[in-house]
Design an enzyme around this catalytic site. Structure first.
Site, PDB file in Angstrom:
ATOM      1  N   ASP A   8       0.816  -1.228   0.000  1.00 21.01           N
ATOM      2  CA  ASP A   8       0.000   0.000   0.000  1.00 21.01           C
ATOM      3  C   ASP A   8       0.848   1.277   0.000  1.00 21.01           C
ATOM      4  O   ASP A   8       1.549   1.569   0.970  1.00 21.01           O
ATOM      5  CB  ASP A   8      -0.927   0.051   1.218  1.00 21.01           C
ATOM      6  CG  ASP A   8      -1.869  -1.136   1.305  1.00 21.01           C
ATOM      7  OD1 ASP A   8      -1.414  -2.266   1.042  1.00 21.01           O
ATOM      8  OD2 ASP A   8      -3.041  -0.936   1.647  1.00 21.01           O
ATOM      9  N   GLU A  39      -4.344   1.838  -3.083  1.00 20.84           N
ATOM     10  CA  GLU A  39      -5.617   2.264  -2.476  1.00 20.84           C
ATOM     11  C   GLU A  39      -5.479   3.490  -1.576  1.00 20.84           C
ATOM     12  O   GLU A  39      -6.476   4.117  -1.239  1.00 20.84           O
ATOM     13  CB  GLU A  39      -6.248   1.105  -1.693  1.00 20.84           C
ATOM     14  CG  GLU A  39      -5.521   0.797  -0.405  1.00 20.84           C
ATOM     15  CD  GLU A  39      -6.467   0.437   0.742  1.00 20.84           C
ATOM     16  OE1 GLU A  39      -7.670   0.305   0.523  1.00 20.84           O
ATOM     17  OE2 GLU A  39      -5.963   0.309   1.863  1.00 20.84           O
ATOM     18  N   ASN A  40      -4.248   3.833  -1.167  1.00 19.39           N
ATOM     19  CA  ASN A  40      -4.048   4.985  -0.270  1.00 19.39           C
ATOM     20  C   ASN A  40      -3.233   6.096  -0.911  1.00 19.39           C
ATOM     21  O   ASN A  40      -2.718   6.986  -0.222  1.00 19.39           O
ATOM     22  CB  ASN A  40      -3.337   4.537   1.017  1.00 19.39           C
ATOM     23  CG  ASN A  40      -4.006   3.387   1.714  1.00 19.39           C
ATOM     24  OD1 ASN A  40      -3.475   2.280   1.747  1.00 19.39           O
ATOM     25  ND2 ASN A  40      -5.188   3.631   2.244  1.00 19.39           N
ATOM     26  N   ASN A  67     -10.233  -1.554  -0.036  1.00 16.50           N
ATOM     27  CA  ASN A  67     -11.477  -1.003   0.520  1.00 16.50           C
ATOM     28  C   ASN A  67     -11.645   0.494   0.287  1.00 16.50           C
ATOM     29  O   ASN A  67     -12.757   0.988   0.271  1.00 16.50           O
ATOM     30  CB  ASN A  67     -11.555  -1.306   2.027  1.00 16.50           C
ATOM     31  CG  ASN A  67     -10.322  -0.896   2.792  1.00 16.50           C
ATOM     32  OD1 ASN A  67      -9.221  -1.365   2.491  1.00 16.50           O
ATOM     33  ND2 ASN A  67     -10.472  -0.028   3.765  1.00 16.50           N
ATOM     34  N   HIS A  68     -10.537   1.237   0.097  1.00 15.49           N
ATOM     35  CA  HIS A  68     -10.653   2.692  -0.087  1.00 15.49           C
ATOM     36  C   HIS A  68     -10.848   3.119  -1.541  1.00 15.49           C
ATOM     37  O   HIS A  68     -10.834   4.307  -1.841  1.00 15.49           O
ATOM     38  CB  HIS A  68      -9.406   3.394   0.455  1.00 15.49           C
ATOM     39  CG  HIS A  68      -9.333   3.410   1.958  1.00 15.49           C
ATOM     40  ND1 HIS A  68     -10.336   3.928   2.738  1.00 15.49           N
ATOM     41  CD2 HIS A  68      -8.384   2.966   2.812  1.00 15.49           C
ATOM     42  CE1 HIS A  68     -10.012   3.809   4.012  1.00 15.49           C
ATOM     43  NE2 HIS A  68      -8.834   3.213   4.088  1.00 15.49           N
ATOM     44  N   HIS A 149      -6.498  -8.251  -0.316  1.00 14.16           N
ATOM     45  CA  HIS A 149      -6.484  -7.061   0.534  1.00 14.16           C
ATOM     46  C   HIS A 149      -7.419  -7.335   1.706  1.00 14.16           C
ATOM     47  O   HIS A 149      -8.646  -7.304   1.553  1.00 14.16           O
ATOM     48  CB  HIS A 149      -6.954  -5.867  -0.301  1.00 14.16           C
ATOM     49  CG  HIS A 149      -6.716  -4.561   0.354  1.00 14.16           C
ATOM     50  ND1 HIS A 149      -5.513  -3.907   0.298  1.00 14.16           N
ATOM     51  CD2 HIS A 149      -7.525  -3.774   1.102  1.00 14.16           C
ATOM     52  CE1 HIS A 149      -5.598  -2.774   0.963  1.00 14.16           C
ATOM     53  NE2 HIS A 149      -6.806  -2.670   1.466  1.00 14.16           N
ATOM     54  N   HIS A 174      -3.168  -4.430   3.065  1.00 11.99           N
ATOM     55  CA  HIS A 174      -4.191  -3.712   3.848  1.00 11.99           C
ATOM     56  C   HIS A 174      -3.744  -3.335   5.263  1.00 11.99           C
ATOM     57  O   HIS A 174      -4.077  -2.259   5.729  1.00 11.99           O
ATOM     58  CB  HIS A 174      -5.518  -4.458   3.933  1.00 11.99           C
ATOM     59  CG  HIS A 174      -6.518  -3.808   4.850  1.00 11.99           C
ATOM     60  ND1 HIS A 174      -7.140  -2.613   4.534  1.00 11.99           N
ATOM     61  CD2 HIS A 174      -6.984  -4.158   6.098  1.00 11.99           C
ATOM     62  CE1 HIS A 174      -7.972  -2.277   5.536  1.00 11.99           C
ATOM     63  NE2 HIS A 174      -7.881  -3.193   6.486  1.00 11.99           N
ATOM     64  N   HIS A 176      -0.802  -2.686   6.404  1.00 14.51           N
ATOM     65  CA  HIS A 176       0.331  -1.753   6.367  1.00 14.51           C
ATOM     66  C   HIS A 176       1.477  -2.181   7.282  1.00 14.51           C
ATOM     67  O   HIS A 176       2.411  -1.409   7.495  1.00 14.51           O
ATOM     68  CB  HIS A 176      -0.098  -0.315   6.708  1.00 14.51           C
ATOM     69  CG  HIS A 176      -1.045   0.300   5.726  1.00 14.51           C
ATOM     70  ND1 HIS A 176      -1.246   1.649   5.644  1.00 14.51           N
ATOM     71  CD2 HIS A 176      -1.847  -0.256   4.786  1.00 14.51           C
ATOM     72  CE1 HIS A 176      -2.154   1.922   4.698  1.00 14.51           C
ATOM     73  NE2 HIS A 176      -2.525   0.770   4.171  1.00 14.51           N
TER      74      HIS A 176
HETATM   75 FE   FE2 Z   1      -4.108   0.443   2.767  1.00 15.32          FE
HETATM   76 FE   FE2 Z   2      -7.135  -1.174   2.924  1.00 19.65          FE
END
Ligand code: FE2
Ligand code: FE2
Length: 258
Positions: A8, A39-40, A67-68, A149, A174, A176
């Protein structure tokens, strides 16, 4: 085939260090293909098309998410048009974008699958229910990696066993936080529960630590900001043999000064 996978990528610090270091790292790890979880990337939440483009231009071949992914609205249309950027396969089929893609490299084709875990992340369908269908879309592609994830270690470990011998690698994202369990499973699938993070270590999983502590201590809403200091790139390098099975999986970490 050597696959260079970045965990990520969080905010501008992660994005900028990745872009700066990628040419050198591609060479150092003799990478044939580069995959990054994005995703981040945009302010810690989601991925703007302009930021996705910047990563693709810098040499990332496929961007996975999690998810983001829906946090930046202009990604909806972009996901429908750009096959190199994935959203989790197990969202609704009617959602924009796709969760499977194939990339051509000079060492052959690589299939990439992006899945979302059940615990806390609320995919429309269980990743275990749909993964066979995702792999059917990749029939004839020998080298396949899966970015699962997910929050729960048990879900990721279970998926590793479920896919052992059927894909080249199952890489968790996910949390991190990188786990110490990278290995090649008995039937030839490389596995790690979580590949880590590309972002600030002076943080709580990429967010300014003072703000996260304030939230935990006060139990009141706090606006989060991406942390900027002590930035590292973390991930794994997976070597895949000509039979599609993994030969090795090696975690790496690269700091701004290294
Ligand atoms: Fe993430
Ligand atoms: Fe995530």
């Amino acid at each position: 085939m050597n696959v260079l996978f970045f965990a990520d990528v969080v905010g501008r610090p992660g994005r900028e260090l990745l872009v700066a270091k990628l040419p050198g790292l591609r060479e150092r790890f003799e990478a044939d293909v580069v995959v990054a979880n994005g995703e981040n990337v945009t302010d810690g939440k989601g991925l703007k098309p302009s930021h996705a483009e910047a990563l693709l231009r810098a040499g990332v071949d496929v961007i996975t998410t999690g998810n983001h992914v829906w946090r930046q609205r202009d990604i909806y249309r972009y996901l429908s048009d750009e096959p190199r950027v994935l959203r989790p396969y197990n969202f609704l089929e009617s959602n924009p974008g796709r969760g499977v893609t194939v990339v051509d490299t000079h060492s052959g084709r690589l299939g990439v699958v992006n899945l979302l875990g059940d615990l806390y992340l609320y995919p429309a369908r269980s990743p275990f229910e749909v993964v066979d269908r995702a792999l059917e879309e990749l029939q004839g592609v020998r080298n396949v990696i899966v970015d699962l994830h997910a929050e729960a270690t048990s879900e990721k470990v279970a998926m590793g066993w479920h896919l052992d011998g059927r894909v080249s690698a199952v890489i968790g994202t996910h949390t991190h936080v990188r786990t110490a369990d990278a290995r090649v499973l008995p039937r030839g699938t490389a596995y790690i529960t979580d590949a880590g993070m590309c972002g600030s270590r002076d943080s709580v999983i990429g967010v300014k630590k003072e703000l996260v502590l304030e939230r935990f201590l006060s139990q009141l809403p706090v606006r989060f900001e991406v942390a900027t200091d002590d930035v590292w790139l973390e991930g794994v390098v997976v070597e895949i043999g000509s039979d599609g099975h993994a030969r090795s999986i090696e975690p790496f970490e690269v700091g701004a000064m290294s």
